[in-house]
Design a protein around this motif. Structure first.
Motif, mmCIF file in Angstrom:
data_model
loop_
_atom_site.group_PDB
_atom_site.id
_atom_site.type_symbol
_atom_site.label_atom_id
_atom_site.label_comp_id
_atom_site.label_asym_id
_atom_site.label_seq_id
_atom_site.Cartn_x
_atom_site.Cartn_y
_atom_site.Cartn_z
ATOM 1 N N ARG A 146 1.020 4.125 -2.741
ATOM 2 C CA ARG A 146 0.826 5.529 -2.353
ATOM 3 C C ARG A 146 1.961 6.399 -2.906
ATOM 4 N N TYR A 165 -10.181 -0.760 -3.860
ATOM 5 C CA TYR A 165 -11.527 -1.291 -3.656
ATOM 6 C C TYR A 165 -12.518 -1.098 -4.800
ATOM 7 N N LEU A 199 -6.161 13.668 -2.263
ATOM 8 C CA LEU A 199 -6.293 13.096 -3.613
ATOM 9 C C LEU A 199 -5.477 11.803 -3.742
ATOM 10 N N GLU A 257 -4.837 9.776 -1.308
ATOM 11 C CA GLU A 257 -5.584 8.742 -0.558
ATOM 12 C C GLU A 257 -6.799 8.256 -1.346
ATOM 13 N N GLN A 258 -7.485 9.187 -2.029
ATOM 14 C CA GLN A 258 -8.645 8.785 -2.840
ATOM 15 C C GLN A 258 -8.226 7.857 -3.968
ATOM 16 N N LEU A 311 0.839 -1.204 0.000
ATOM 17 C CA LEU A 311 0.000 0.000 0.000
ATOM 18 C C LEU A 311 0.870 1.248 0.000
ATOM 19 N N LEU A 315 -5.640 5.910 -3.922
ATOM 20 C CA LEU A 315 -5.287 4.636 -3.292
ATOM 21 C C LEU A 315 -6.546 3.812 -2.978
ATOM 22 N N LEU A 316 -7.574 4.482 -2.456
ATOM 23 C CA LEU A 316 -8.826 3.794 -2.142
ATOM 24 C C LEU A 316 -9.439 3.189 -3.398
ATOM 25 N N CYS A 317 -9.430 3.963 -4.492
ATOM 26 C CA CYS A 317 -9.981 3.465 -5.767
ATOM 27 C C CYS A 317 -9.190 2.270 -6.278
#
Lengths: 212, 212
Positions: A121, A157, A147, A149-150, A117, A152-154
């Motif tokens: 990042r 997941y 941005l 983090e967003q 992760l 990374l989330l996308c």
């Protein structure tokens, strides 16, 4: 191909198709038409197969992330980078689909996944910094952090969320829609050029999803 | 409180703390100091307890979503709405932490969860539309669609991502950081007011995370 690699390949196919909780070491031996004893000679059951598959995944992903962090010259380059990362995740999607429960049950993987992760990042930040230096993006420091983090989330997941809503979604559709979603996160920071960029991305999405 | 409700409460606590795969019906009976037979009189094992807990969760969440869709007058109202939704998810976090694998193994829950995702999507859109009408947000139609999806992704998976990286993160920290992350998604569409809004959100986050 040696038996060890054949076991890993068969395991990966079954795990991706049926899910991690549904597949046992015996299922994998059956799919290969080898005896469970022969499988156990190479791997002491699923608890050795899953970490071996994860290591193969991480090795490939680290190469992708390292090569992707440099030479980002345009929005198209970023599109391709996102595509390659998501394609790799799709190839090992059994892991992401049961992420929390696999990390709970295979404690050896938890620190490795955290490391991955962080590498993701770092690559995302390097990419976005490249786009800032190329004057494509104009963004406040705090919003750059969110941005990243967003993104990374996308990357982690989005494929799952799509699969929950549209079971058995084709790989190509899932991946291209995820790339589009990730790319649009940057659009509001493109200023005047954002409108054109968005239209370009929509056209690219439509072209990529058109029946061949 | 009747035995049925006591079983559900004990199950929820154990499932949240230990994870869904680690807990059996016998563990739940042991925690309550009742016999497994007594538990089975009320629920035929975990396969009836999990759907009962999900139904309780969905019922509460639908009420929150319905009341949250109206009367959104300010950024602060949106902050509070996000907080309440995430607090409810936190209370049933065992479900979100093993989302894909639970939906695979409890087929009765898959259509229900899709319905809930749609209700969440609708509430998010109603909220954002309210902010547009109040002239807080200025956003293109296509980007509004992707912003709704990005909010949905955050509401579904952000708590998980935080837990993977910081095991045993305190509820308050996890929830406030998730709210901040969700709220910043709207900032680039706030025009000139975005800078002030972001500073307000940062102050709110700092205040909420300060030791009491």
């Amino acid at each position: 191909m040696n038996t060890k690699q054949r076991i890993l390949n068969a395991a990966l196919t079954l795990l991706n198709e049926e899910g991690e909780t549904a597949i046992s070491a015996v299922d994998i031996a059956n799919a290969l038409e080898i005896s469970p004893g022969n499988l156990y000679y190479h791997f002491k059951g699923k608890e050795e197969i899953i970490p071996a598959l994860y290591d193969a995944f991480e090795e490939e992903m680290q190469i992708i992330l390292q090569s992707g962090s440099k030479d980002m010259r345009s929005i198209e380059d970023q599109w391709i980078f996102a595509y390659i990362v998501l394609e790799e995740i799709w190839d090992f999607r059994f892991f992401y689909r049961n992420l929390d429960s696999i990390l709970d049950r295979y404690p050896v993987l938890a620190p490795k996944f955290k490391r991955l992760l962080n590498a993701k990042r770092k690559a995302i930040r390097a990419n976005l910094n490249n786009l800032i230096q190329l004057d494509y993006l104009h963004i406040d420091e705090v919003l750059l952090d969110t941005l990243v983090e967003q993104n990374l989330l996308c990357f982690t997941y989005w494929l799952n969320l799509q699969e929950i809503e549209q079971r058995k979604i084709p790989a190509q559709t899932a991946i291209h829609q995820s790339v589009f979603q990730i790319m649009t996160l940057s659009v509001p920071y493109m200023g005047e050029a954002g409108f054109d960029a968005l239209q370009g991305m929509q056209a690219l999405l439509k072209k990529n999803l058109a029946p061949k």
